[in-house]
Design a protein around this motif. Sequence first.
Motif, short mmCIF file in Angstrom:
data_model
loop_
_atom_site.label_atom_id
_atom_site.label_comp_id
_atom_site.label_asym_id
_atom_site.label_seq_id
_atom_site.Cartn_x
_atom_site.Cartn_y
_atom_site.Cartn_z
N ILE A 170 45.30 35.36 41.24
CA ILE A 170 44.52 35.77 40.13
C ILE A 170 43.27 36.55 40.97
O ILE A 170 42.41 36.03 41.54
CB ILE A 170 44.00 34.51 39.27
N TYR A 171 43.23 37.79 40.66
CA TYR A 171 42.23 38.69 41.24
C TYR A 171 40.97 38.77 40.51
O TYR A 171 41.17 39.26 39.33
CB TYR A 171 42.70 40.05 41.88
N GLY A 172 39.77 38.05 40.67
CA GLY A 172 38.59 38.14 40.21
C GLY A 172 37.46 39.35 40.63
O GLY A 172 38.14 40.15 41.65
N ALA B 266 31.22 43.54 32.59
CA ALA B 266 32.12 42.58 32.65
C ALA B 266 31.55 41.47 33.46
O ALA B 266 31.31 41.68 34.78
CB ALA B 266 33.42 43.11 33.53
N VAL B 267 31.55 40.33 32.64
CA VAL B 267 30.91 39.21 33.40
C VAL B 267 31.97 38.76 34.32
O VAL B 267 31.50 38.19 35.40
CB VAL B 267 30.51 38.13 32.35
N GLY C 114 37.59 46.87 27.39
CA GLY C 114 38.86 46.22 27.02
C GLY C 114 39.95 46.97 26.74
O GLY C 114 41.17 46.48 26.69
N LEU C 115 39.89 48.35 26.91
CA LEU C 115 41.01 49.39 26.90
C LEU C 115 42.19 49.38 27.57
O LEU C 115 43.08 49.35 27.55
CB LEU C 115 40.48 51.14 26.79
N CYS C 116 41.71 48.92 28.94
CA CYS C 116 42.82 48.58 30.23
C CYS C 116 43.63 47.55 29.62
O CYS C 116 44.70 47.40 30.08
CB CYS C 116 42.09 48.73 31.51
N ALA C 117 42.76 46.46 29.15
CA ALA C 117 43.66 45.17 28.87
C ALA C 117 44.54 45.50 27.73
O ALA C 117 45.77 44.81 27.43
CB ALA C 117 42.81 44.01 28.68
N THR D 73 42.21 40.27 32.05
CA THR D 73 41.35 39.45 30.93
C THR D 73 40.22 39.55 31.28
O THR D 73 39.84 40.04 32.70
CB THR D 73 41.80 38.01 30.88
N MET D 74 39.24 39.70 30.32
CA MET D 74 37.66 39.98 30.85
C MET D 74 36.75 39.15 29.81
O MET D 74 37.12 38.97 28.70
CB MET D 74 37.50 41.34 30.96
N VAL D 75 35.79 38.92 30.17
CA VAL D 75 34.48 38.36 29.32
C VAL D 75 33.46 39.39 29.38
O VAL D 75 32.93 39.77 30.66
CB VAL D 75 34.24 37.05 29.88
N ALA D 76 32.86 40.13 28.22
CA ALA D 76 31.94 40.91 28.10
C ALA D 76 30.58 40.33 28.33
O ALA D 76 30.31 39.24 27.61
CB ALA D 76 32.21 41.87 27.02
#
Length: 194
Positions: free
Chosen positions: A157-159, A114-115, A82-85, A94-97
């Motif tokens: 929104i790039y996943g 990162a899921v 999450g440091l980049c966020a 945004t991310m989900v771990a």
Amino acid sequence: MESLSKRAKVLEKKPMTFAERAYLPAIFQGLTITMRHFFRAATKKQVTVRYPDETRPFSPVFRGLHVLKRDEAGRERCTACGLCAVACPAEAITMVAGERKKGEENLYREEKYAVSYEINMLRCIFCGLCEEACPKAAVYLQADKMAPPRFERDEFIYGKDRLVEPVTPDNRSKRGIQLTPEQADKLRAQMQTV
Ligand code: SF4
Ligand code: SF4
């Protein structure tokens, strides 16, 4: 109210002439600009390019589009720390771990991954702070790639499907606009001389 900076320009309020009230100088000025562009285009000194068939050269400091890197064994480097966020001034990431499961050691380098990982390219200002903040060398801005134009906001929104580096180097993403290898080499050479 008195200006604090003393830079304010005091305008003289003259009454408008009849021609000004009829917008004649403004119409003449607009027509002059139109005719100037018309003749410039007719004499091939065009100011436009036939995008997307032609593209303008990028600036030597152009940062390009993000890519989530894999390690030398092809595993995803990102550990969803999450440091980049946190570093992102535009709050575009945004991310989900998730926890790596047994048998997934060949997919993810560390126990966490990162899921989902998303970057909103409409918010991103391409400052590169996410790249600088990443302790795992997982996110990079790729100078030979840019977000192509789209009609729908959702498509910006790039996943992970568009961000994670393809498994083989030849299997490059078709979703971003790619420079030819010659253009990319030229750009890299320019960047090294800056
Ligand atoms: S380049 Fe800057 S604005 Fe864009 S995602 Fe990274 S930190 Fe955020
Ligand atoms: S890209 Fe880097 S900084 Fe961002 S979550 Fe992944 S490991 Fe952390």
